[in-house]
Design a protein around this motif. Structure first.
Motif, PDB file in Angstrom:
ATOM      1  N   ALA A   8       0.636  -1.231   0.295  1.00  0.00           N
ATOM      2  CA  ALA A   8       0.104   0.246   0.132  1.00  0.00           C
ATOM      3  C   ALA A   8       0.784   1.166   0.010  1.00  0.00           C
ATOM      4  N   HIS A   9       1.918   0.911   0.679  1.00  0.00           N
ATOM      5  CA  HIS A   9       2.639   2.628   0.747  1.00  0.00           C
ATOM      6  C   HIS A   9       3.254   3.018  -0.994  1.00  0.00           C
ATOM      7  N   ARG A  10       3.780   1.499  -1.452  1.00  0.00           N
ATOM      8  CA  ARG A  10       4.593   2.142  -2.622  1.00  0.00           C
ATOM      9  C   ARG A  10       3.506   2.451  -3.455  1.00  0.00           C
ATOM     10  N   SER A  11       2.073   2.285  -3.498  1.00  0.00           N
ATOM     11  CA  SER A  11       0.942   2.234  -4.834  1.00  0.00           C
ATOM     12  C   SER A  11       1.035   3.469  -4.149  1.00  0.00           C
ATOM     13  N   ARG A  12       0.404   4.060  -2.735  1.00  0.00           N
ATOM     14  CA  ARG A  12      -0.022   5.169  -2.270  1.00  0.00           C
ATOM     15  C   ARG A  12       1.109   5.951  -2.726  1.00  0.00           C
ATOM     16  N   TRP A  13       2.762   5.786  -2.563  1.00  0.00           N
ATOM     17  CA  TRP A  13       3.734   6.655  -2.835  1.00  0.00           C
ATOM     18  C   TRP A  13       4.307   7.340  -4.311  1.00  0.00           C
ATOM     19  N   HIS A  14       3.365   6.090  -5.535  1.00  0.00           N
ATOM     20  CA  HIS A  14       3.212   5.999  -6.609  1.00  0.00           C
ATOM     21  C   HIS A  14       2.556   7.509  -6.880  1.00  0.00           C
ATOM     22  N   TRP A  15       1.251   7.371  -6.635  1.00  0.00           N
ATOM     23  CA  TRP A  15       0.114   8.080  -6.717  1.00  0.00           C
ATOM     24  C   TRP A  15       0.319  10.014  -6.500  1.00  0.00           C
ATOM     25  N   ARG A  16       0.944   9.688  -4.979  1.00  0.00           N
ATOM     26  CA  ARG A  16       1.414  11.250  -4.584  1.00  0.00           C
ATOM     27  C   ARG A  16       2.422  11.766  -5.356  1.00  0.00           C
ATOM     28  N   THR A  17       2.704  11.166  -5.820  1.00  0.00           N
ATOM     29  CA  THR A  17       4.518  10.840  -6.345  1.00  0.00           C
ATOM     30  C   THR A  17       3.830  12.078  -8.424  1.00  0.00           C
ATOM     31  N   LEU A  18       2.817  11.404  -8.421  1.00  0.00           N
ATOM     32  CA  LEU A  18       1.982  11.585  -9.520  1.00  0.00           C
ATOM     33  C   LEU A  18       1.195  12.776  -9.275  1.00  0.00           C
ATOM     34  N   ASP A  19       0.735  13.045  -7.967  1.00  0.00           N
ATOM     35  CA  ASP A  19      -0.517  13.890  -7.816  1.00  0.00           C
ATOM     36  C   ASP A  19       0.113  14.745  -7.742  1.00  0.00           C
ATOM     37  N   ASN A  20       1.845  14.968  -6.601  1.00  0.00           N
ATOM     38  CA  ASN A  20       2.008  16.490  -6.660  1.00  0.00           C
ATOM     39  C   ASN A  20       3.360  17.095  -7.450  1.00  0.00           C
ATOM     40  N   ALA A  21       3.446  16.521  -8.425  1.00  0.00           N
ATOM     41  CA  ALA A  21       4.335  17.132  -9.797  1.00  0.00           C
ATOM     42  C   ALA A  21       4.214  18.239  -9.842  1.00  0.00           C
ATOM     43  N   ALA A  22       4.832  19.521 -10.017  1.00  0.00           N
ATOM     44  CA  ALA A  22       5.043  20.217 -10.354  1.00  0.00           C
ATOM     45  C   ALA A  22       3.520  21.233  -9.171  1.00  0.00           C
ATOM     46  N   ASP A  23       3.399  20.794  -7.967  1.00  0.00           N
ATOM     47  CA  ASP A  23       3.084  21.439  -7.464  1.00  0.00           C
ATOM     48  C   ASP A  23       1.053  20.536  -7.458  1.00  0.00           C
ATOM     49  N   GLY A  24       0.642  19.777  -8.273  1.00  0.00           N
ATOM     50  CA  GLY A  24      -0.580  19.614  -8.793  1.00  0.00           C
ATOM     51  C   GLY A  24      -1.005  20.230 -10.010  1.00  0.00           C
ATOM     52  N   LEU A  25      -0.159  20.883 -10.720  1.00  0.00           N
ATOM     53  CA  LEU A  25       0.064  21.539 -12.330  1.00  0.00           C
ATOM     54  C   LEU A  25       0.119  20.183 -13.160  1.00  0.00           C
ATOM     55  N   ALA A  26       0.426  19.153 -12.902  1.00  0.00           N
ATOM     56  CA  ALA A  26       1.099  17.943 -13.918  1.00  0.00           C
ATOM     57  C   ALA A  26      -0.422  17.220 -14.431  1.00  0.00           C
ATOM     58  N   LEU A  27      -0.305  16.995 -12.899  1.00  0.00           N
ATOM     59  CA  LEU A  27      -2.129  16.718 -13.543  1.00  0.00           C
ATOM     60  C   LEU A  27      -3.535  17.473 -13.681  1.00  0.00           C
ATOM     61  N   ASP A  28      -3.396  18.321 -13.482  1.00  0.00           N
ATOM     62  CA  ASP A  28      -4.231  19.495 -13.440  1.00  0.00           C
ATOM     63  C   ASP A  28      -4.277  19.462 -15.105  1.00  0.00           C
ATOM     64  N   LEU A  29      -2.857  19.276 -16.035  1.00  0.00           N
ATOM     65  CA  LEU A  29      -2.733  19.896 -16.975  1.00  0.00           C
ATOM     66  C   LEU A  29      -3.384  18.484 -17.803  1.00  0.00           C
ATOM     67  N   GLY A  30      -2.960  17.679 -17.323  1.00  0.00           N
ATOM     68  CA  GLY A  30      -2.899  16.163 -18.061  1.00  0.00           C
ATOM     69  C   GLY A  30      -5.048  16.580 -17.840  1.00  0.00           C
ATOM     70  N   LEU A  31      -5.630  16.276 -16.665  1.00  0.00           N
ATOM     71  CA  LEU A  31      -7.111  16.371 -16.908  1.00  0.00           C
ATOM     72  C   LEU A  31      -7.557  16.784 -17.715  1.00  0.00           C
ATOM     73  N   TYR A  32      -6.796  18.385 -18.189  1.00  0.00           N
ATOM     74  CA  TYR A  32      -8.000  19.462 -18.602  1.00  0.00           C
ATOM     75  C   TYR A  32      -7.912  19.170 -20.295  1.00  0.00           C
ATOM     76  N   ALA A  33      -6.185  18.504 -20.849  1.00  0.00           N
ATOM     77  CA  ALA A  33      -5.821  18.469 -21.411  1.00  0.00           C
ATOM     78  C   ALA A  33      -6.498  16.848 -22.282  1.00  0.00           C
ATOM     79  N   VAL A  34      -7.054  15.625 -21.770  1.00  0.00           N
ATOM     80  CA  VAL A  34      -7.207  14.543 -22.043  1.00  0.00           C
ATOM     81  C   VAL A  34      -8.898  14.712 -22.193  1.00  0.00           C
ATOM     82  N   SER A  35      -9.047  15.505 -21.318  1.00  0.00           N
ATOM     83  CA  SER A  35     -11.339  16.605 -21.170  1.00  0.00           C
ATOM     84  C   SER A  35     -11.401  16.761 -22.932  1.00  0.00           C
TER      85      SER A  35
END
Length: 449
Positions: A8-35
Motif C-alpha cells: 500500500a505504501h508503494r502504490s500510495r507513493w507512486h500516486w502521491r508522486t504523480l499528484d504532487n508533480a509541479a505542485d499538482g499542476l502537471a496532473l491538472d494539465l493532463g486532466l484538462y487536456a485529455v478532457s
C-alpha cells in the motif's frame, strides 16, 4: 499503532508522486487536456444530440483551462512562489472550468429547450419533471402498471420513474412554472454545488494533523480536497452527465458529503447526508450500509442508521400509502428487469456481455453479482472499516465491481466509483499514519505499540 502495509505504501507513493508533480499542476494539465480531446470527439461522433451539443461547448472550456495551466507551469518555472500558481489559483481554474464545461452548456441547453428544441435533454430530465408533476397532482411520482400499459408501446418506457420518491422534488419547479431555470438540471446543479460546498467546509474545519508540520499536512489535505472536487465536477463523465441529464450528480455529492462528515467525526450528520442520497436513488444504499458499519466501529451505528435508513423509509411511505402497486412496479420490478418494458441501459461491461453472450447468461451474471456482494459483506463483517478513508475505498471498489457485473448498466455510472476513490485521500484524520487508512482497508488489523 496501525500496521503499515509496504505494498500500500508503494502504490500510495507512486500516486502521491504523480499528484504532487509541479505542485499538482502537471496532473491538472493532463486532466484538462485529455478532457478537451474527449469533449471534441463527443461533439463530432456522439449519436446523442444533447451529448454533441455539450461537447461543442465543453471542448472550448477544457481547452481554455489547458492553456491556463500551461501558462501557470511556465510562470512557475520563472517564479516558483507566485500566487498565480498556488492552490488558490488552482481552485479558481477548477471553478472556471466547471462553469464553462458544465454550467454554461447546461444553461444553454435549458434555454434552447424552453424555446422549443426537443433535442436538448436526455430522457431522465423529462422523467424527473413528469414525476414532479404527478407528485404535485396525485401525491405519488409513480404511474401504476395499468396506467403504463395503457400508454402507446413507444411511450411506456417514459412512463416509468426508476428512482426513489425524493428525486421528484427536482421536478417540482417545472411543474409550477415552465421556463428555462425550472429545468430539473438547473436544480440538480444547485443541489450538487451546495452539497460539495458543505463537504469542503467540513473537511477544512477538520484538523489535518496534530503536533508539528501542521501547515504542510493542511496543504496536502487541501490539495487532496481539490482533486476530489475536480473528480466530481470537471471530470468529463460528471460534467457531461450533469449538463445533459444530471440526476446522478446530487446523489454522488451527498455521498461525498456523508464521507466528509464521517472524516469530521459527525456520524449523525453522515447518516442524514447519505439518507438524503438514498431518498433519491438506490445507488446510495450500498454507501449507507458501509457507513453504518463504520458507525458501529465507533459505537455510533444507531446515529448513522437513523438518518441513513430513516430518511429513505420516510420518503417511501407516502408513495406506498397512495399506490403500493405503482411503487412496486417502478422501484422494484422495472430495475430488476420484470417491468412491462426493459431498461435500455447497455454498456459493454462483463455483466452485460455475459448476460447476452452465454446460455443462461443473465443467471450467471446475477450469480456473479451476488457473489461479489457476499464477498463484500464478509469483508465488512470480519474487518469493518475504522476510518472514513477505508469506508470510501470499500464503497468505491464495491460499486465498481457492481457496475462491472450488473446485466444492465450504463457507462456513466462509473462516475460513482471514480469520484469516491479520488475523494478518499481527502478524508485522512489526525493520528493516521501516511498509509493508515489504506492499511486498514487492506488488512483491517491494528496492533498496539
Amino acid at each position: 499503532m496501525i500496521v503499515d502495509d509496504p505494498t500500500a505504501h508503494r502504490s500510495r507513493w507512486h500516486w502521491r508522486t504523480l499528484d504532487n508533480a509541479a505542485d499538482g499542476l502537471a496532473l491538472d494539465l493532463g486532466l484538462y487536456a485529455v478532457s478537451a480531446i474527449f469533449a471534441a470527439i463527443t461533439a463530432v461522433t456522439s449519436t446523442l444530440l444533447p451529448h454533441r451539443a455539450w461537447g461543442a461547448v465543453a471542448a472550448v472550456g477544457y481547452l481554455l483551462a489547458t492553456l491556463t495551466v500551461i501558462a501557470q507551469l511556465l510562470l512557475r518555472r520563472r517564479c516558483p512562489t507566485s500566487r498565480l500558481t498556488g492552490l488558490p489559483a488552482r481552485w479558481t481554474v477548477t471553478g472556471l472550468a466547471w462553469a464553462t464545461t458544465t454550467l454554461l452548456p447546461l444553461a444553454w441547453q435549458s434555454v434552447d429547450r424552453a424555446g422549443g428544441r426537443t433535442d436538448r435533454a436526455q430522457e431522465e430530465v423529462l422523467v424527473v419533471e413528469q414525476a414532479g408533476s404527478r407528485l404535485l397532482e396525485h401525491g405519488t411520482p409513480y404511474l401504476g402498471p395499468d396506467a403504463i400499459a395503457a400508454l402507446p408501446p413507444g411511450e411506456q418506457l417514459m412512463g416509468y420513474t426508476p428512482y426513489q420518491p425524493g428525486m421528484a422534488m427536482f421536478g417540482l419547479p417545472r411543474a409550477l412554472l415552465d421556463t428555462w431555470w425550472t429545468d430539473s438540471r438547473v436544480w440538480f446543479a444547485v443541489g450538487t454545488a451546495l452539497a460539495l460546498a458543505v463537504a469542503v467546509a467540513a473537511l477544512r474545519r477538520t484538523p489535518a494533523t496534530t503536533g508539528q508540520a501542521t501547515t504542510a499536512a493542511t496543504r496536502r489535505r487541501d490539495a487532496a480536497v481539490l482533486r476530489g472536487v475536480q473528480a466530481a465536477t470537471v471530470l468529463p463523465i460528471c460534467a457531461l452527465t450533469l449538463a445533459t441529464g444530471g440526476d446522478d450528480l446530487p446523489v454522488l455529492a451527498l455521498c461525498l458529503l456523508a464521507l466528509a462528515f464521517a472524516a469530521a467525526e459527525r456520524p449523525g450528520r453522515a447518516g442524514l447526508a447519505v439518507g438524503l442520497a438514498g431518498a433519491l436513488k438506490l445507488f446510495a444504499w450500498p454507501v449507507a450500509l458501509v457507513l453504518i458499519v463504520w458507525g458501529l466501529t465507533r459505537r455510533s451505528g444507531t446515529r448513522v442508521a437513523l438518518g441513513a435508513i430513516g430518511l429513505p423509509v420516510a420518503a417511501l411511505l407516502p408513495a406506498l400509502l397512495v399506490d403500493r402497486d405503482a411503487l412496486t412496479e417502478n422501484v422494484l420490478r422495472f430495475p430488476l428487469g420484470h417491468g412491462l418494458v426493459t431498461s435500455p441501459a447497455q454498456s459493454p461491461f462483463p455483466g452485460y456481455l455475459i448476460a447476452n453472450a452465454l446460455p443462461a447468461g443473465r443467471l450467471i451474471a446475477a450469480g456473479l453479482l451476488v457473489a461479489a456482494g457476499v464477498a463484500i459483506a464478509v469483508r465488512l463483517a470480519r474487518r469493518p472499516p475504522r476510518t472514513a478513508v477505508a469506508t470510501a475505498l470499500i464503497c468505491g471498489y464495491g460499486l465498481l465491481a457492481a457496475i462491472a457485473l450488473m446485466p444492465s448498466t450504463r457507462f456513466g455510472y462509473l462516475l460513482y466509483p471514480l469520484a469516491l476513490l479520488t475523494w478518499a485521500p481527502a478524508l485522512h484524520r489526525p493520528g493516521d499514519t501516511p498509509t493508515a487508512a489504506i492499511a486498514d482497508e487492506r488488512s483491517g488489523r491494528t496492533t498496539s505499540a
